[in-house]
Write a protein that holds these residues in place. Sequence first.
Motif, PDB file in Angstrom:
ATOM      1  N   LEU A 127     -10.863 -61.497  34.011  1.00  0.00           N
ATOM      2  CA  LEU A 127     -11.799 -61.541  32.890  1.00  0.00           C
ATOM      3  C   LEU A 127     -13.197 -62.025  33.275  1.00  0.00           C
ATOM      4  O   LEU A 127     -14.154 -61.849  32.531  1.00  0.00           O
ATOM      5  CB  LEU A 127     -11.239 -62.474  31.801  1.00  0.00           C
ATOM      6  N   SER A 128     -13.314 -62.629  34.453  1.00  0.00           N
ATOM      7  CA  SER A 128     -14.612 -63.186  34.841  1.00  0.00           C
ATOM      8  C   SER A 128     -15.580 -62.072  35.234  1.00  0.00           C
ATOM      9  O   SER A 128     -15.193 -61.019  35.708  1.00  0.00           O
ATOM     10  CB  SER A 128     -14.417 -64.155  35.999  1.00  0.00           C
ATOM     11  N   VAL A 135      -7.598 -66.326  40.969  1.00  0.00           N
ATOM     12  CA  VAL A 135      -6.171 -66.340  40.632  1.00  0.00           C
ATOM     13  C   VAL A 135      -5.400 -65.409  41.572  1.00  0.00           C
ATOM     14  O   VAL A 135      -4.386 -65.802  42.159  1.00  0.00           O
ATOM     15  CB  VAL A 135      -5.936 -65.972  39.142  1.00  0.00           C
TER      16      VAL A 135
HETATM   17 MG   LIG Z   1      -9.929 -65.040  35.858  1.00  0.00          MG
END
Ligand SMILES: [Mg+2]
Length: 147
Positions: free
Chosen positions: A120-121, A131
């Motif tokens: 999501l970044s 991650v």
């Molecule tokens: Mg992330």
Amino acid sequence: MFGFYSRILVAYDGSELSDKALDLALKLAEQDSRIEVHAVTVWDDRYVQTFGYYDIVSVEELAESRQRSTEELFGKIKGKLDAVPNKTATIALEGNPAKMLAEYAKDNDCDLIVMGSRGLSSMKELFLGSVSHNVVQQAHCPVLIAK
Ligand SMILES: [Mg+2]
Ligand SMILES: Nc1ncnc2c1ncn2[C@@H]1O[C@H](COP(=O)(O)OP(=O)(O)OP(=O)(O)O)[C@@H](O)[C@H]1O
């Protein structure tokens, strides 16, 4: 052990690439209906510690909002999971995402982890997000990266 992979963990954060990872895992699972697919999301508790959310919202409010977010997140993929004859599960954990994903895989005898290269970044200069990088390092089993 009936096939090469028998229980697949999909690391799901709702990002486009985690959707791609889910599709990949379901495609693999199509090979044999005995393969299980576990979609796991982790609520990162570092934000709570960093911003002191506990001061602004109560523990109950936080739990309720996470419950709602989890339902919303997995609601989006329920159709896909229900469409396969395989056994599937949706699991929400709290803690450090990479650590919890690697631990879940080990504790539940998953023999493959499928995840996206990024999540999501929006910082895209590195190929792997933190991650996926850390899961590759910590996992006891092979990790398949969707890109
Ligand atoms: Mg992330
Ligand atoms: N909280 C999470 N729970 C479950 N899976 C996750 C979680 N965060 C990331 N993932 C998995 O890891 C993949 C890579 O995401 P990652 O978070 O490493 O990259 P990023 O968001 O782009 O970068 P970063 O979070 O390091 O700023 C995702 O596509 C998803 O499969």
